[in-house]
Structure formats: structure tokens, C-alpha cells
Motif scaffolding. Sequence first.
Motif, PDB file in Angstrom:
ATOM      1  N   UNK A  94       0.823  -1.218   0.000  1.00 31.51           N
ATOM      2  CA  UNK A  94       0.000   0.000   0.000  1.00 31.51           C
ATOM      3  C   UNK A  94       0.853   1.262   0.000  1.00 31.51           C
ATOM      4  N   UNK A  95       1.951   1.240   0.767  1.00 26.63           N
ATOM      5  CA  UNK A  95       2.844   2.404   0.796  1.00 26.63           C
ATOM      6  C   UNK A  95       3.523   2.586  -0.558  1.00 26.63           C
ATOM      7  N   UNK A  96       3.956   1.494  -1.163  1.00 23.75           N
ATOM      8  CA  UNK A  96       4.571   1.571  -2.487  1.00 23.75           C
ATOM      9  C   UNK A  96       3.581   2.132  -3.499  1.00 23.75           C
ATOM     10  N   UNK A  97       2.353   1.628  -3.461  1.00 21.44           N
ATOM     11  CA  UNK A  97       1.320   2.077  -4.391  1.00 21.44           C
ATOM     12  C   UNK A  97       1.033   3.566  -4.191  1.00 21.44           C
ATOM     13  N   UNK A  98       0.994   3.996  -2.945  1.00 22.17           N
ATOM     14  CA  UNK A  98       0.693   5.403  -2.671  1.00 22.17           C
ATOM     15  C   UNK A  98       1.822   6.350  -3.000  1.00 22.17           C
ATOM     16  N   UNK A  99       3.066   5.878  -2.856  1.00 25.88           N
ATOM     17  CA  UNK A  99       4.225   6.754  -3.079  1.00 25.88           C
ATOM     18  C   UNK A  99       4.709   6.738  -4.525  1.00 25.88           C
ATOM     19  N   UNK A 100       4.453   5.638  -5.231  1.00 26.14           N
ATOM     20  CA  UNK A 100       4.877   5.549  -6.620  1.00 26.14           C
ATOM     21  C   UNK A 100       6.353   5.280  -6.835  1.00 26.14           C
ATOM     22  N   UNK A 101       7.064   4.836  -5.794  1.00 22.39           N
ATOM     23  CA  UNK A 101       8.503   4.584  -5.944  1.00 22.39           C
ATOM     24  C   UNK A 101       8.742   3.290  -6.719  1.00 22.39           C
ATOM     25  N   UNK A 102       9.915   3.195  -7.327  1.00 23.02           N
ATOM     26  CA  UNK A 102      10.286   1.988  -8.065  1.00 23.02           C
ATOM     27  C   UNK A 102      11.396   1.206  -7.371  1.00 23.02           C
ATOM     28  N   UNK A 103      11.876   1.731  -6.220  1.00 28.79           N
ATOM     29  CA  UNK A 103      12.937   1.042  -5.484  1.00 28.79           C
ATOM     30  C   UNK A 103      12.632   1.073  -3.994  1.00 28.79           C
ATOM     31  N   UNK A 104      12.877  -0.067  -3.325  1.00 29.08           N
ATOM     32  CA  UNK A 104      12.697  -0.155  -1.879  1.00 29.08           C
ATOM     33  C   UNK A 104      13.978  -0.736  -1.289  1.00 29.08           C
ATOM     34  N   UNK A 105      14.536  -0.030  -0.312  1.00 26.82           N
ATOM     35  CA  UNK A 105      15.746  -0.485   0.379  1.00 26.82           C
ATOM     36  C   UNK A 105      15.379  -0.931   1.790  1.00 26.82           C
ATOM     37  N   UNK A 147      -0.453  -1.078 -10.452  1.00 27.89           N
ATOM     38  CA  UNK A 147      -0.434  -0.177  -9.304  1.00 27.89           C
ATOM     39  C   UNK A 147       0.951  -0.019  -8.685  1.00 27.89           C
ATOM     40  N   UNK A 148       1.733  -1.098  -8.607  1.00 24.68           N
ATOM     41  CA  UNK A 148       3.047  -1.023  -7.951  1.00 24.68           C
ATOM     42  C   UNK A 148       4.197  -1.015  -8.941  1.00 24.68           C
ATOM     43  N   UNK A 149       3.930  -1.318 -10.219  1.00 19.77           N
ATOM     44  CA  UNK A 149       4.988  -1.291 -11.221  1.00 19.77           C
ATOM     45  C   UNK A 149       6.027  -2.380 -11.010  1.00 19.77           C
ATOM     46  N   UNK A 150       7.152  -2.217 -11.694  1.00 20.38           N
ATOM     47  CA  UNK A 150       8.264  -3.176 -11.577  1.00 20.38           C
ATOM     48  C   UNK A 150       9.200  -2.726 -10.453  1.00 20.38           C
ATOM     49  N   UNK A 151       8.676  -2.701  -9.253  1.00 13.74           N
ATOM     50  CA  UNK A 151       9.460  -2.199  -8.118  1.00 13.74           C
ATOM     51  C   UNK A 151      10.594  -3.162  -7.766  1.00 13.74           C
ATOM     52  N   UNK A 152      11.754  -2.602  -7.430  1.00 12.38           N
ATOM     53  CA  UNK A 152      12.936  -3.381  -7.073  1.00 12.38           C
ATOM     54  C   UNK A 152      13.145  -3.354  -5.568  1.00 12.38           C
ATOM     55  N   UNK A 153      13.449  -4.513  -4.994  1.00 11.34           N
ATOM     56  CA  UNK A 153      13.719  -4.632  -3.563  1.00 11.34           C
ATOM     57  C   UNK A 153      15.184  -5.005  -3.367  1.00 11.34           C
ATOM     58  N   UNK A 154      15.855  -4.379  -2.398  1.00 10.70           N
ATOM     59  CA  UNK A 154      17.231  -4.764  -2.120  1.00 10.70           C
ATOM     60  C   UNK A 154      17.665  -4.355  -0.711  1.00 10.70           C
TER      61      UNK A 154
END
Length: 371
Positions: A302-313, A340-347
Motif C-alpha cells: 500500500x505504501x509503495x502504491x501510494x508513493x509511486x517509488x520503483x525502489x525499496x531499500x 499499481x506497484x509497477x516493476x518495483x525493485x527490492x534490495x
Amino acid sequence: MPSPLLRRENKIKILRYILKNGKTTRNQLASNLNLAHSTLSYIIDELLDEGFLVFEEIKKKRGRPYQILSVNPEKFTAIGVKVGREEVRGVLFDARMNPLKEHRVQILSGMRNNDGYTRALRETIEQLRSENLLGVGICSSGIVKEGRVVVSHVMNVKDWDPRKVLKDLERILVMNDSDALCREISQRVNTDFLLVSYGVGIGASLWKDKKIHHIEMGHMLAASEGKCYCGQTGCLEYHSSEYAVLKSYLGKEIDFEDFITSEEEKYRQTIEELREKAREDFDSVKVHYEKAFKTFSVVLGNVIMGSGVSRVFFAGEGVVSEEMVKILEELVKVRFNRDFVGEVQFQVADANWMLGAARAVVDKYLPYIVK
């Protein structure tokens, strides 16, 4: 010759560029900062004369030698301090953000109050203080507003103002610990991103439009049951932090408030055991993280969807395996529509609180010492 005000602004711009990018040349500065070579030459000469910059001359086989510019490490120092549940840890950095000295004060249960942290912070600063100190950056868990810790339940602190504790120092910056990690990562990342800090607690900060936006993720309501130590029911920390993983690992209920109050006496050894197993053989404890992370993934998505970011650290003392991050990534991508969340990258992020707090101090107070 530019006006004194414009010249000072350009000085600060050049110093900040070199602080972020490291050693550089005049041509790189001219190209990236859109400054005329004549203007740049005059300003750099001033910064060299004032001791902000140093250079090394590189000789070429043909043509004139050129200079590699860098910040003079001896021009100033900055202290970064992490105030946390388990310890107060400070590091003294030189102007290039190289660590010079470190001091730690262990925090036991009897010290978890305003007075205990006051004593620990004073001791830390006294051990690290230097003559050319630019300022002190302090990051703390909990809700931090206007330079004070409004409340930190895990530290048993309320309305604590480090600036009053260190009233003999002029330049002090106080921030949330997740925000400090976010600031440190922003030094190396040129896109918007979300930083999630995971351990006994859960924190988050959003880097968007070159600014930090704090997110109180750990106390977002994720369920209709589960009494949190903060007084709310259903907080994410109750259902997904290391507390939740530990309950699954032990196969029994643990009172959350007792866990927070007596964690190092009753549960620290088991938490360290759990972290070690996750580090060395994640499959042996994977099921316990999967259970807790199902709820985590919903809030995170939900936070990713609301913020629109493509990277999460991900950072923090509880992030001990990349496999943990993979679980969250898979859960988010299964649960949420890609539209809604796109191709978000996690690392996993390589970052530390003290450096982030020290960098924030330099950002804020560098203009105070530039003529």
C-alpha cells in the motif's frame, strides 16, 4: 567577478558536489554545475586559500598537468549519533565523512528513560568532541518533531530534547533514525525510493523530490487484533516485527509490552540466535518470517502504491539475509496488481545511522562556515 552573494552560493554548490561525488576535476565541475571556467577558477582558488579544498596534480605524458580536487579532510568534523533501545552510539567523522573515533554506551532496562539517555548522550559527545566541530547529528527511534523526541515507546522516552542536553553546543540536528538511513542512501541513489528499517521495530522514510518524508509505518494499523505496546490495537509491529517472528520461532505467546520492557534480559539471546540462523541457514527459519511477512507485505504494498517509488531499500539490525527481502518482494508482487506497484525493485541497503546523521549535519550547517 560574481557578486559576493552569488559567489558564496557557488562555493556551497561546489563543496556539496564534491562532498557527494568525491574527487573531481575542474572540467567535471564546470560541466555538471553549469559554471563558466573563469567563474569556477576564481571560486576554486578561494576555496583552496580558505582551506576547504586540497588538490593533487596529475601529470600527463603530453600537455599541461591537471588538478584533482577534493574536500580537505581536516577542515571540519561532524558527529553522528544513533540513540536506540540497546545503545547510544556515536562516531566522529572528518570532512570527507571518514570515521575517526567511535564511542558506545550500552543501554540497560534501568537506563531507558529521559535521564538515562541524557547521561549516555552527554558521555558520548564528551568522548567525541573536537575543536573544529561543525555540528552534531542525532537520530532516534520514535516520533521526532522540531528537534525533540516527542515519544519513543521502545526507549521509554517522552518529550526529550537533546538540544537542551547539549546546550553548550550551537549546531545540533535531531532526526528520526529511519530518516538518517534514508539520508545516507540518498547520497548514492539518484531516484526516488522507500527506505524500510526492520528489527524489533519497523520504520520507514520516503525519499521523494530530493526530500525526506517520514512514514510511521510500524504503527500503521494492519489488523483488528493484537495489543501494541503503544496502546493501539493491530499495529504492524505487533504482527510483523521480530517480535512476531520470535513468537512463531518459540511457538508460544509473548506479551508485547513485556517483550519491549524486558527484551534484553529475557529475549535478547534468543533474538540473536534467530538472527544467526537467518544469516547462516535461512531455510531453517524461513517459515517464521513468511508467517509474519504476510501482513507486512500488505502494508508495504500500500505504501509503495501510494508513493509511486520503483525502489525499496531495507536496513536495520533485523535485516540479516537477502532471502528476507525476497519473501517480501514475492508477497507484494503476488498480492498487488503490477499496474499499481509497477516493476518495483527490492534490495538490502548498506547504510548506517551515524553516517546518515553526520551527512545531514553537513548539509544543514555547511553554509554557516562558508564566507
